[in-house]
Motif scaffolding. Structure first.
Motif, PDB file in Angstrom:
ATOM      1  N   ASN A 115       0.858  -1.173   0.000  1.00 32.33           N
ATOM      2  CA  ASN A 115       0.000   0.000   0.000  1.00 32.33           C
ATOM      3  C   ASN A 115       0.898   1.228   0.000  1.00 32.33           C
ATOM      4  O   ASN A 115       1.832   1.307   0.795  1.00 32.33           O
ATOM      5  CB  ASN A 115      -0.897   0.027   1.229  1.00 32.33           C
ATOM      6  CG  ASN A 115      -1.869  -1.130   1.266  1.00 32.33           C
ATOM      7  OD1 ASN A 115      -2.000  -1.885   0.315  1.00 32.33           O
ATOM      8  ND2 ASN A 115      -2.548  -1.278   2.374  1.00 32.33           N
ATOM      9  N   ARG A 116       0.645   2.176  -0.895  1.00 30.51           N
ATOM     10  CA  ARG A 116       1.504   3.354  -1.016  1.00 30.51           C
ATOM     11  C   ARG A 116       0.718   4.553  -1.515  1.00 30.51           C
ATOM     12  O   ARG A 116      -0.293   4.411  -2.182  1.00 30.51           O
ATOM     13  CB  ARG A 116       2.623   3.120  -2.032  1.00 30.51           C
ATOM     14  CG  ARG A 116       3.626   2.080  -1.655  1.00 30.51           C
ATOM     15  CD  ARG A 116       4.678   2.018  -2.737  1.00 30.51           C
ATOM     16  NE  ARG A 116       5.673   1.014  -2.423  1.00 30.51           N
ATOM     17  CZ  ARG A 116       6.842   1.271  -1.871  1.00 30.51           C
ATOM     18  NH1 ARG A 116       7.173   2.495  -1.581  1.00 30.51           N
ATOM     19  NH2 ARG A 116       7.688   0.309  -1.625  1.00 30.51           N
ATOM     20  N   HIS A 117       1.285   5.727  -1.221  1.00 26.26           N
ATOM     21  CA  HIS A 117       0.811   6.945  -1.871  1.00 26.26           C
ATOM     22  C   HIS A 117       1.626   7.084  -3.148  1.00 26.26           C
ATOM     23  O   HIS A 117       2.848   7.110  -3.114  1.00 26.26           O
ATOM     24  CB  HIS A 117       1.020   8.182  -0.980  1.00 26.26           C
ATOM     25  CG  HIS A 117       0.451   9.411  -1.603  1.00 26.26           C
ATOM     26  ND1 HIS A 117      -0.834   9.823  -1.374  1.00 26.26           N
ATOM     27  CD2 HIS A 117       0.977  10.294  -2.482  1.00 26.26           C
ATOM     28  CE1 HIS A 117      -1.073  10.914  -2.068  1.00 26.26           C
ATOM     29  NE2 HIS A 117       0.013  11.216  -2.755  1.00 26.26           N
TER      30      HIS A 117
ATOM     31  N   GLU B  47      -3.724   7.460  -2.729  1.00 30.83           N
ATOM     32  CA  GLU B  47      -3.304   6.271  -1.986  1.00 30.83           C
ATOM     33  C   GLU B  47      -3.729   5.055  -2.801  1.00 30.83           C
ATOM     34  O   GLU B  47      -4.861   4.963  -3.255  1.00 30.83           O
ATOM     35  CB  GLU B  47      -3.980   6.222  -0.615  1.00 30.83           C
ATOM     36  CG  GLU B  47      -3.524   7.287   0.340  1.00 30.83           C
ATOM     37  CD  GLU B  47      -2.079   7.116   0.784  1.00 30.83           C
ATOM     38  OE1 GLU B  47      -1.608   5.974   0.909  1.00 30.83           O
ATOM     39  OE2 GLU B  47      -1.426   8.143   1.001  1.00 30.83           O
TER      40      GLU B  47
END
Length: 87
Positions: free
Chosen positions: A24-26, A46
């Motif tokens: 999970n990342r921006h 996101e």
């Protein structure tokens, strides 16, 4: 880890920016002119862990021929890919 591919490159019009991440990342995808002027932000969101995501740059062929830079930022890191638009 984030992997990114820009294709077709060079292109006369639309360019696909495909990337994948296993976390999970921006993610932020920005297009700059060769002089460093921000042309367009393609994505600033996101992203939940995924395998593959594609966004399209210059979909309608509205930008002039030349060299552009695609900056893909994720957290404190980033990748820069060159994009060549030809006539």
């Amino acid at each position: 880890m984030v992997k990114a591919i820009v294709f077709p490159n060079p292109s006369k019009d639309a360019v696909n920016v495909t990337f994948e991440s296993n976390e999970n990342r921006h993610i932020k995808i920005e297009i700059y002119s060769i002089t460093g002027v921000l042309i367009q932000t393609l994505l600033d969101d996101e992203i939940i862990s995924f395998r593959n995501c594609t966004t399209i740059f210059n979909k309608n062929g509205e930008l002039a021929s030349g060299l552009y830079l695609c900056k893909i930022s994720f957290g404190e890191q980033y990748i820069v890919k060159r994009i060549i638009l030809s006539e």
